[in-house]
Design an enzyme around this catalytic site. Structure first.
Site, PDB file in Angstrom:
ATOM      1  N   ARG A 135       0.838  -1.192   0.000  1.00 37.14           N
ATOM      2  CA  ARG A 135       0.000   0.000   0.000  1.00 37.14           C
ATOM      3  C   ARG A 135       0.878   1.249   0.000  1.00 37.14           C
ATOM      4  NH1 ARG A 135      -2.412   3.188   4.465  1.00 37.14           N
ATOM      5  NH2 ARG A 135      -4.095   4.423   3.549  1.00 37.14           N
ATOM      6  N   HIS A 147      -3.154  11.725   0.302  1.00 35.86           N
ATOM      7  CA  HIS A 147      -2.658  11.453   1.647  1.00 35.86           C
ATOM      8  C   HIS A 147      -2.071  12.734   2.221  1.00 35.86           C
ATOM      9  CE1 HIS A 147      -0.795   8.068   4.304  1.00 35.86           C
ATOM     10  NE2 HIS A 147      -0.924   9.187   5.006  1.00 35.86           N
ATOM     11  N   GLU A 203      -7.438   9.103   5.861  1.00 41.21           N
ATOM     12  CA  GLU A 203      -7.673   9.783   7.133  1.00 41.21           C
ATOM     13  C   GLU A 203      -8.289  11.176   6.980  1.00 41.21           C
ATOM     14  OE1 GLU A 203      -4.123   9.615   9.501  1.00 41.21           O
ATOM     15  OE2 GLU A 203      -4.255   7.432   9.728  1.00 41.21           O
ATOM     16  N   ASN A 254      -7.790   2.898   9.611  1.00 43.22           N
ATOM     17  CA  ASN A 254      -6.475   3.015  10.245  1.00 43.22           C
ATOM     18  C   ASN A 254      -6.684   3.135  11.747  1.00 43.22           C
ATOM     19  OD1 ASN A 254      -5.536   3.209   7.648  1.00 43.22           O
ATOM     20  ND2 ASN A 254      -4.842   5.327   7.796  1.00 43.22           N
ATOM     21  N   TYR A 274      -4.350   2.603  15.587  1.00 43.33           N
ATOM     22  CA  TYR A 274      -3.094   2.264  16.251  1.00 43.33           C
ATOM     23  C   TYR A 274      -3.264   2.007  17.749  1.00 43.33           C
ATOM     24  CZ  TYR A 274      -0.721   4.097  12.086  1.00 43.33           C
ATOM     25  OH  TYR A 274      -0.278   4.313  10.795  1.00 43.33           O
ATOM     26  N   GLU A 299      -3.997   0.608   8.125  1.00 42.71           N
ATOM     27  CA  GLU A 299      -2.783   0.973   8.862  1.00 42.71           C
ATOM     28  C   GLU A 299      -2.931   0.535  10.311  1.00 42.71           C
ATOM     29  OE1 GLU A 299      -1.511   5.065   8.811  1.00 42.71           O
ATOM     30  OE2 GLU A 299      -1.925   5.250   6.660  1.00 42.71           O
TER      31      GLU A 299
END
Length: 478
Positions: free
Chosen positions: A41, A86, A131, A271, A273, A342
């Site tokens: 990606r 992005h 995002e 995404n 984390y 992500e």
């Protein structure tokens, strides 16, 4: 921004030359092959392809670079997964007001058309935006990302409104013009941390859901349900009235616009984390600006001090949060096809990154738990292939599976221990918590110390697609 406002960057660095994939793309492909993954990606850069932002000037060298990268990946049966936008907007378009100006819908469509024409015959998985919450709130509502407006409560919602309509127009163009001949898929990548209620009280559970609707529902709801989340619409409308506005600060879609946006993603890209603890912002004890996104959301975010830390103040390790997030998406949006586009953890450097190995082991186990509970998860992409420039943190935080020597003009890359561990997962479809590999070379972490790869998670032990997502600025800048 990194040149004119260097105080915003932790180490006063800039992104002029980061990992320099422009010259090292052959080595990057080699690293992807070493990992044994099948999807890579990466993101295209609008100003690299159209320096002025407009289709009147096309940079042939930029087109050539991406063609080389795509062809090189396909030569080794690695599927490119490509993001159109992005965070980097051509400067001249920002001078028009950026994403608060709806004229950008047409300009973005022009840019996307050039990308589809040049790369669409070989790229079969597209995302429009990466995002959008960061694109809008952290750039217009705060002063974190470029253009760093620090103008809370109004322009971020205008940005989101424009962005959703631009996304829809590009998806419809792709489906009508390019899908019949290219047979690909197109979607969007959203982002959020999991909003963990600080207690089991009804109020904290309601606050958790409110925060999820503001962070994720802001963009997911129009695409999957046809409008902004009701709790978001109602709260912002009421606060806007109290604050003296003549209409809601959150724009409204016409019926035609809402219908145009509905069902414009072939998969749910997410995404994520980390997680945060949330509780209600009683009497604005969070001292948020009024108006602002944070005040509208009505939640205070904290961390559980028992959750392991990382190289980033915002990132704590809580694998159960990934499971909870995937289950929330399943319930809220009728179990869509999900690709975790992500996920990863930072440190301060070095190559014997055992904490990153532990992170991926535990987060992949959480994804597998979600699959076994019925979540329709197609892939997992770890951030990131190699270390890079991490925005306002500069080069002080590292997310890569591969170490990059930024003091070397050649930006030489070395496999960290985590690269060896991820390679083993990719090639065996199994997680082995006892596997403790050595890095390619030993580079100690800085004394202050305490990055994307994907796999189709239909099960580590059963079947899987394993892929890797590269750090964005690597291909974006050079």
């Amino acid at each position: 921004m990194t040149h004119n406002q260097t105080d915003k960057i932790t180490d006063k660095s800039n992104g002029d030359i980061t990992s320099d994939s422009y010259h090292n793309w052959r080595r990057d492909i080699e690293m992807v092959r070493e990992l044994g993954v099948s999807i890579y990606r990466f993101s295209l850069s609008w100003p690299r392809i159209l320096p002025s932002g407009f289709p009147s000037t096309i940079n042939k060298q930029g087109i050539r670079y991406y063609n080389n990268l795509i062809d090189g990946l396909l030569r080794y049966n690695i599927t490119p997964m490509v993001t159109l936008y992005h965070w980097d907007l051509p400067r001249r378009l920002q001078e028009l007001g950026g994403w608060t100006n709806e004229q950008l819908i047409g300009y973005f469509k022009d840019y996307a058309r050039i990308c589809f024409e040049n790369f669409g015959n070989r790229v079969k998985i597209w995302t429009t935006f990466n995002e959008p919450w960061h694109i809008c709130e952290q750039a217009y509502g705060m002063d974190v990302m470029a253009p760093a407006y620090n103008y809370p409560g109004i322009p971020s919602y205008l940005c989101g409104h424009t962005l959703l309509k631009a996304h829809a127009e590009v998806v419809h163009m792709y489906r009508e013009v390019y899908l019949p001949k290219h047979r690909g898929r197109i979607g969007i990548t959203l982002d959020t941390s999991w909003m963990e209620p600080i207690s089991s009280s009804d109020e904290d559970r309601e606050t958790s859901n409110m925060a999820m609707q503001f962070y994720l529902g802001w963009f997911a709801h129009p695409i999957y349900k046809g409008d902004y989340p009701p709790v978001m619409k109602n709260r912002i409308a009421e606060l806007s009235r109290q604050q003296g506005f003549t209409k809601s600060r959150l724009p409204e879609f016409t019926e035609a616009e809402a219908a145009r946006i509905l069902n414009t993603s072939d998969f749910f890209g997410i995404n994520s984390y980390t997680s945060v603890l949330v509780t209600k912002n009683v009497n604005n004890v969070g001292n948020f600006p009024v108006p602002s996104f944070q005040h509208d959301m009505d939640a205070i975010e904290t961390h559980d001090q028992n959750w392991p830390t990382s190289g980033s103040a915002w990132l704590r390790v809580f694998p159960r949060g990934m499971y909870n997030l995937l289950q929330w998406i399943r319930r809220e949006y009728d179990n869509p096809t999900v690709i975790v586009t992500e996920s990863g953890v930072s440190d301060k450097g070095g190559t014997n990154d055992t904490a990153r190995i532990s992170y991926y082991n535990s987060y992949l186990e959480a994804v597998l738990d979600a699959i076994e509970e019925g979540c329709n998860i197609e892939g997992y992409i770890a951030w990131s292939l190699m270390d890079s420039f991490e925005w306002t943190s500069g080069f002080t935080e590292k997310f890569g599976l591969y170490y990059v020597d930024f003091n070397d003009p050649k930006r030489t890359r070395y496999a960290k221990a985590s690269a060896r561990a991820f390679e083993r997962i990719a090639k065996t479809n199994m997680i082995d918590r006892d596997y403790k590999p050595h890095p390619e070379i030993h580079i100690p972490a800085p004394s202050v110390s305490n990055s994307a790869v994907a796999f189709g998670a239909k099960s580590f032990i059963r079947t899987s697609i394993i892929a890797i997502s590269m750090s964005y600025l690597i291909t974006k800048l050079f």
